[in-house]
Design a protein around this motif. Structure first.
Motif, PDB file in Angstrom:
ATOM      1  N   PRO A  87       9.161 110.842 144.067  1.00 45.59           N
ATOM      2  CA  PRO A  87       8.902 111.906 145.038  1.00 45.59           C
ATOM      3  C   PRO A  87      10.207 112.565 145.485  1.00 45.59           C
ATOM      4  O   PRO A  87      11.221 111.892 145.674  1.00 45.59           O
ATOM      5  N   VAL A  88      10.172 113.857 145.636  1.00 47.47           N
ATOM      6  CA  VAL A  88      11.309 114.602 146.184  1.00 47.47           C
ATOM      7  C   VAL A  88      10.827 115.375 147.404  1.00 47.47           C
ATOM      8  O   VAL A  88       9.939 116.230 147.301  1.00 47.47           O
ATOM      9  N   TRP A  89      11.422 115.029 148.547  1.00 45.88           N
ATOM     10  CA  TRP A  89      11.098 115.704 149.808  1.00 45.88           C
ATOM     11  C   TRP A  89      12.094 116.824 150.050  1.00 45.88           C
ATOM     12  O   TRP A  89      13.289 116.664 149.822  1.00 45.88           O
ATOM     13  N   ARG A  90      11.594 117.943 150.556  1.00 42.75           N
ATOM     14  CA  ARG A  90      12.457 119.058 150.933  1.00 42.75           C
ATOM     15  C   ARG A  90      12.100 119.521 152.343  1.00 42.75           C
ATOM     16  O   ARG A  90      10.955 119.397 152.775  1.00 42.75           O
ATOM     17  N   GLY A  91      13.119 120.022 153.037  1.00 44.48           N
ATOM     18  CA  GLY A  91      12.893 120.521 154.387  1.00 44.48           C
ATOM     19  C   GLY A  91      12.936 119.442 155.462  1.00 44.48           C
ATOM     20  O   GLY A  91      12.427 119.642 156.565  1.00 44.48           O
ATOM     21  N   ILE A  92      13.542 118.296 155.164  1.00 50.13           N
ATOM     22  CA  ILE A  92      13.630 117.192 156.132  1.00 50.13           C
ATOM     23  C   ILE A  92      14.675 117.531 157.205  1.00 50.13           C
ATOM     24  O   ILE A  92      15.753 118.058 156.904  1.00 50.13           O
ATOM     25  N   ASP A  93      14.349 117.221 158.447  1.00 46.03           N
ATOM     26  CA  ASP A  93      15.281 117.429 159.559  1.00 46.03           C
ATOM     27  C   ASP A  93      16.559 116.624 159.310  1.00 46.03           C
ATOM     28  O   ASP A  93      16.505 115.412 159.136  1.00 46.03           O
ATOM     29  N   PRO A  94      17.726 117.255 159.296  1.00 43.46           N
ATOM     30  CA  PRO A  94      18.982 116.517 159.046  1.00 43.46           C
ATOM     31  C   PRO A  94      19.227 115.381 160.032  1.00 43.46           C
ATOM     32  O   PRO A  94      19.864 114.387 159.688  1.00 43.46           O
ATOM     33  N   MET A 137       8.356 131.462 161.668  1.00 46.33           N
ATOM     34  CA  MET A 137       7.770 130.140 161.878  1.00 46.33           C
ATOM     35  C   MET A 137       8.558 129.110 161.053  1.00 46.33           C
ATOM     36  O   MET A 137       8.884 129.350 159.892  1.00 46.33           O
ATOM     37  N   GLU A 138       8.876 127.981 161.665  1.00 51.49           N
ATOM     38  CA  GLU A 138       9.646 126.953 160.992  1.00 51.49           C
ATOM     39  C   GLU A 138       8.820 126.311 159.884  1.00 51.49           C
ATOM     40  O   GLU A 138       7.656 125.956 160.076  1.00 51.49           O
ATOM     41  N   SER A 139       9.420 126.211 158.690  1.00 50.31           N
ATOM     42  CA  SER A 139       8.698 125.615 157.563  1.00 50.31           C
ATOM     43  C   SER A 139       8.625 124.106 157.742  1.00 50.31           C
ATOM     44  O   SER A 139       9.540 123.481 158.282  1.00 50.31           O
ATOM     45  N   ARG A 140       7.547 123.523 157.263  1.00 50.41           N
ATOM     46  CA  ARG A 140       7.350 122.080 157.372  1.00 50.41           C
ATOM     47  C   ARG A 140       7.838 121.408 156.095  1.00 50.41           C
ATOM     48  O   ARG A 140       7.836 122.000 155.009  1.00 50.41           O
ATOM     49  N   PRO A 141       8.254 120.133 156.213  1.00 48.20           N
ATOM     50  CA  PRO A 141       8.677 119.402 155.022  1.00 48.20           C
ATOM     51  C   PRO A 141       7.533 119.280 154.022  1.00 48.20           C
ATOM     52  O   PRO A 141       6.356 119.225 154.407  1.00 48.20           O
ATOM     53  N   TYR A 142       7.876 119.259 152.761  1.00 47.26           N
ATOM     54  CA  TYR A 142       6.873 119.061 151.723  1.00 47.26           C
ATOM     55  C   TYR A 142       7.438 118.152 150.643  1.00 47.26           C
ATOM     56  O   TYR A 142       8.655 117.991 150.512  1.00 47.26           O
ATOM     57  N   VAL A 143       6.555 117.550 149.877  1.00 48.65           N
ATOM     58  CA  VAL A 143       6.960 116.585 148.853  1.00 48.65           C
ATOM     59  C   VAL A 143       6.233 116.878 147.556  1.00 48.65           C
ATOM     60  O   VAL A 143       5.088 117.367 147.557  1.00 48.65           O
ATOM     61  N   GLU A 144       6.903 116.614 146.448  1.00 48.09           N
ATOM     62  CA  GLU A 144       6.285 116.721 145.133  1.00 48.09           C
ATOM     63  C   GLU A 144       6.905 115.682 144.206  1.00 48.09           C
ATOM     64  O   GLU A 144       8.072 115.293 144.387  1.00 48.09           O
ATOM     65  N   ASN A 145       6.128 115.185 143.270  1.00 48.11           N
ATOM     66  CA  ASN A 145       6.656 114.274 142.271  1.00 48.11           C
ATOM     67  C   ASN A 145       7.448 115.076 141.240  1.00 48.11           C
ATOM     68  O   ASN A 145       6.934 116.052 140.679  1.00 48.11           O
ATOM     69  N   TYR A 171       8.082 102.059 140.287  1.00 54.49           N
ATOM     70  CA  TYR A 171       7.773 103.169 141.180  1.00 54.49           C
ATOM     71  C   TYR A 171       7.290 102.605 142.514  1.00 54.49           C
ATOM     72  O   TYR A 171       6.312 101.876 142.571  1.00 54.49           O
ATOM     73  N   THR A 172       7.995 102.926 143.588  1.00 52.30           N
ATOM     74  CA  THR A 172       7.651 102.385 144.910  1.00 52.30           C
ATOM     75  C   THR A 172       7.205 103.458 145.891  1.00 52.30           C
ATOM     76  O   THR A 172       6.771 103.132 146.996  1.00 52.30           O
ATOM     77  N   GLY A 173       7.301 104.710 145.495  1.00 51.98           N
ATOM     78  CA  GLY A 173       6.980 105.795 146.417  1.00 51.98           C
ATOM     79  C   GLY A 173       8.182 106.245 147.226  1.00 51.98           C
ATOM     80  O   GLY A 173       8.102 107.244 147.949  1.00 51.98           O
ATOM     81  N   GLU A 174       9.287 105.505 147.118  1.00 55.26           N
ATOM     82  CA  GLU A 174      10.495 105.882 147.836  1.00 55.26           C
ATOM     83  C   GLU A 174      11.105 107.092 147.142  1.00 55.26           C
ATOM     84  O   GLU A 174      11.243 107.115 145.923  1.00 55.26           O
ATOM     85  N   GLY A 175      11.466 108.121 147.930  1.00 56.43           N
ATOM     86  CA  GLY A 175      11.858 109.372 147.314  1.00 56.43           C
ATOM     87  C   GLY A 175      13.261 109.841 147.607  1.00 56.43           C
ATOM     88  O   GLY A 175      14.052 109.177 148.283  1.00 56.43           O
ATOM     89  N   ILE A 176      13.563 111.015 147.077  1.00 56.51           N
ATOM     90  CA  ILE A 176      14.809 111.737 147.321  1.00 56.51           C
ATOM     91  C   ILE A 176      14.533 112.744 148.431  1.00 56.51           C
ATOM     92  O   ILE A 176      13.474 113.387 148.440  1.00 56.51           O
ATOM     93  N   LYS A 177      15.469 112.903 149.352  1.00 59.72           N
ATOM     94  CA  LYS A 177      15.215 113.772 150.504  1.00 59.72           C
ATOM     95  C   LYS A 177      16.326 114.810 150.652  1.00 59.72           C
ATOM     96  O   LYS A 177      17.514 114.470 150.625  1.00 59.72           O
ATOM     97  N   PHE A 178      15.896 116.067 150.830  1.00 55.91           N
ATOM     98  CA  PHE A 178      16.825 117.171 151.042  1.00 55.91           C
ATOM     99  C   PHE A 178      16.539 117.846 152.375  1.00 55.91           C
ATOM    100  O   PHE A 178      15.381 117.904 152.830  1.00 55.91           O
ATOM    101  N   GLY A 179      17.581 118.353 153.015  1.00 51.75           N
ATOM    102  CA  GLY A 179      17.424 119.116 154.237  1.00 51.75           C
ATOM    103  C   GLY A 179      16.978 120.537 153.952  1.00 51.75           C
ATOM    104  O   GLY A 179      16.895 120.968 152.791  1.00 51.75           O
ATOM    105  N   PRO A 180      16.702 121.317 154.999  1.00 49.03           N
ATOM    106  CA  PRO A 180      16.251 122.712 154.825  1.00 49.03           C
ATOM    107  C   PRO A 180      17.241 123.567 154.050  1.00 49.03           C
ATOM    108  O   PRO A 180      16.849 124.511 153.350  1.00 49.03           O
ATOM    109  N   ASP A 181      18.532 123.232 154.160  1.00 46.09           N
ATOM    110  CA  ASP A 181      19.551 124.025 153.458  1.00 46.09           C
ATOM    111  C   ASP A 181      19.875 123.486 152.073  1.00 46.09           C
ATOM    112  O   ASP A 181      20.801 123.957 151.407  1.00 46.09           O
TER     113      ASP A 181
END
Length: 272
Positions: free
Chosen positions: A82-89, A1-9, A49-59
């Motif tokens: 916030p740091v997002w992981r698993g974002i669609d490239p 099953m494909e993992s969904r993006p998630y975020v954490e501070n 702090y604006t809520g704007e985050g860092i984003k990483f792809g699944p890899d």
């Protein structure tokens, strides 16, 4: 099953930011001047702090946030965001597609008027005082002026608002000199002598001149020629500012002068 993006501070230290940047293998070129501007806000405590985050792809590839990470490294300051992981490239194509708030926007949100001219005058005066007179009239000067720096400078020098009014009035009388040049010089020359400043600009706008060798007559001719020139250096705000300063110095010294010019490879004149 494909993992969904998630975020954490995440509390991002300069060391962590540098490690994250090692995964910056598929991104647009970083704008170092913007990173330096962010870094100054971080170091001065003006970063918000604006809520704007860092984003990483699944890899683990960094997709967004390189400028903020670079700023953390430059500033030496630890920032939580916030740091997002698993974002669609493929989402990288539309990241940051909205126009960021500009310095003019920051002034508008504060209820200021004629924000384009006010922004130009504040930022140019900031450059003048921090990096020298010539920097005030070059594109972006020595560095970008951040919204926080701009608003702080206006708080220190509230009369820059008055410079806008005079710049507009002078430009209506003689549009051969840019509004930003009028505004900065109206303010800075007033710090030398407000009485001489007022007479210099009022006589210039009124077309008053004692003779063909009057500095104001020479300035009108030189500024008009510069504004119509096909040479971009001669037409530049920097060149025309130099003409005004040279005319001002002759005016203050009581010296007659028939022709005013400035070699663009020469030292920029300073008012006295």
């Amino acid at each position: 099953m494909e993992s969904r993006p998630y975020v954490e501070n995440v509390t991002i230290t300069p060391q962590v930011a540098q490690m994250m940047l090692e995964h910056n293998t598929h991104n647009r070129n970083l704008t170092e001047s913007r990173a330096q501007a962010y870094a100054r806000d971080m170091a001065s405590g003006n970063w918000r702090y604006t809520g704007e985050g860092i984003k990483f792809g699944p890899d683990g590839t960094l997709l967004d946030g390189q400028t903020r990470l670079r700023a953390i490294v430059l500033s030496g300051v630890t920032i939580t965001m916030p740091v997002w992981r698993g974002i669609d490239p493929d989402a990288q194509l539309v990241m940051d597609s909205g126009r960021p708030r500009s310095n003019s926007d920051a002034l508008s949100l504060r209820g200021e008027k004629d924000v384009v001219t006010l922004r130009a005058i504040i930022c140019a005066d900031f450059q003048w005082c921090h990096y020298g007179a010539q920097s005030a009239f070059t594109s972006n000067g020595k560095r970008r002026v951040t919204p926080s720096e701009m608003l702080d400078w206006l708080a220190i020098r509230p009369d820059l608002r008055e410079a806008v009014r005079h710049a507009r009035a002078l430009y209506e009388e003689d549009p051969s000199i840019p509004r930003s040049v009028y505004g900065v010089l109206w303010y800075e020359l007033g710090l030398i002598s407000p009485e001489d400043r007022d007479k210099f600009f009022s006589d210039f706008a009124a077309g008053i001149g004692r003779s063909a060798s009057d500095p104001l007559v020479a300035l009108r001719k030189a500024a008009a020629a510069a504004a119509a020139s096909s040479n971009t250096r001669v037409r530049s705000a920097q060149y025309r500012a130099a003409l005004v300063i040279r005319a001002w110095n002759a005016f203050r010294d009581g010296v007659e002068i028939k022709h005013i010019a400035w070699r663009t490879d020469a030292k920029f004149p300073l008012p006295r």
